[in-house]
Design a protein around this motif. Sequence first.
Motif, mmCIF file in Angstrom:
data_model
loop_
_atom_site.group_PDB
_atom_site.id
_atom_site.type_symbol
_atom_site.label_atom_id
_atom_site.label_comp_id
_atom_site.label_asym_id
_atom_site.label_seq_id
_atom_site.Cartn_x
_atom_site.Cartn_y
_atom_site.Cartn_z
ATOM 1 N N ILE A 1 0.836 -1.202 0.000
ATOM 2 C CA ILE A 1 0.000 0.000 0.000
ATOM 3 C C ILE A 1 0.871 1.252 0.000
ATOM 4 O O ILE A 1 0.605 2.208 -0.731
ATOM 5 N N PHE A 2 1.917 1.244 0.800
ATOM 6 C CA PHE A 2 2.807 2.402 0.904
ATOM 7 C C PHE A 2 3.496 2.700 -0.428
ATOM 8 O O PHE A 2 3.694 3.865 -0.787
ATOM 9 N N ALA A 3 3.839 1.655 -1.175
ATOM 10 C CA ALA A 3 4.578 1.838 -2.422
ATOM 11 C C ALA A 3 3.706 2.270 -3.585
ATOM 12 O O ALA A 3 4.213 2.726 -4.609
ATOM 13 N N SER A 4 2.392 2.132 -3.446
ATOM 14 C CA SER A 4 1.498 2.435 -4.560
ATOM 15 C C SER A 4 0.996 3.875 -4.508
ATOM 16 O O SER A 4 0.578 4.357 -3.452
ATOM 17 N N PRO A 5 1.001 4.573 -5.656
ATOM 18 C CA PRO A 5 0.467 5.943 -5.687
ATOM 19 C C PRO A 5 -1.062 5.967 -5.739
ATOM 20 O O PRO A 5 -1.669 7.022 -5.576
ATOM 21 N N GLU B 1 -2.409 7.937 8.159
ATOM 22 C CA GLU B 1 -3.322 6.861 8.485
ATOM 23 C C GLU B 1 -3.610 6.020 7.258
ATOM 24 O O GLU B 1 -3.260 6.406 6.130
ATOM 25 N N LEU B 2 -4.231 4.877 7.464
ATOM 26 C CA LEU B 2 -4.609 3.981 6.375
ATOM 27 C C LEU B 2 -6.118 4.081 6.212
ATOM 28 O O LEU B 2 -6.870 3.758 7.126
ATOM 29 N N TRP C 1 -7.274 0.547 -0.387
ATOM 30 C CA TRP C 1 -6.707 1.205 0.787
ATOM 31 C C TRP C 1 -5.526 2.061 0.361
ATOM 32 O O TRP C 1 -4.808 1.745 -0.593
ATOM 33 N N GLN C 2 -5.321 3.162 1.092
ATOM 34 C CA GLN C 2 -4.241 4.093 0.767
ATOM 35 C C GLN C 2 -3.757 4.795 2.024
ATOM 36 O O GLN C 2 -4.546 5.110 2.918
ATOM 37 N N HIS C 3 -2.440 5.036 2.103
ATOM 38 C CA HIS C 3 -1.882 5.861 3.173
ATOM 39 C C HIS C 3 -2.118 7.329 2.847
ATOM 40 O O HIS C 3 -1.834 7.767 1.718
#
Length: 229
Positions: free
Chosen positions: A35-39, A74-75, A82-84
């Motif tokens: 999730i963190f790596a995806s824009p 947050e997530l 889902w996204q940060h």
Amino acid sequence: MAKRARHEEGLDIELAELPAELRWREWMGRVEAVIFASPEPVGREVLARVVGRECNLDLIIDDIRDELRGRPYELIAVAGGWQHRTKKGFADAIRAATGLGAETKPLSQSDALILMCIAYFQPITRGELSQFFGKEVSRDMIGHLRSLGFIAAGPRSPQPGAPYTYVTTKGFLSHFGFDTLRDLPDMEALEDAGLLSKDRLLAGDIPILASDLSAEEGEAEDVGLDFSE
């Protein structure tokens, strides 16, 4: 076939050799890393590629969220995934330090009204939108919302001439922080907040303006609607 492909990639998704607690921690790390790596928001089917069959993704997400409590980000569930995202309370600090977030996708009052109508009454034709407003909604106005990524062409209408309808996109959901269209504020909630009257809207009398939302920011946040961003 999918299981074989994952094996060829060298990724052990079941982690059967690990104790249950360590296996769970590894799954949490993988999910958060993807999730963190995806824009863009990451959907369930993508995350399922990095965890075992016994992994409950909803519980994994809950545990990640618990660990992020007190952090400036947050997530969130948005646009079907889902996204940060950084918390809104830190927006001013981010802008002051980097300038990021200073520019937002521009929406005029007319743009916001058209987008609101499409969101609530989709699929809807340009002609039907014109009836709501009592004047023509131009192709340029529709084209502007399409260029922003908020709307797209929907199915052809059964009306004479089979005109195109318009629907909102995942970009719309993501920009306004909705997971699905079911997260749009209920009409009754908007009426209670004095922001919208469905009867007047359908009669072509639009009682809501983007500037009204800005002036009544507190009420708009309560029902989760603000198309004036």
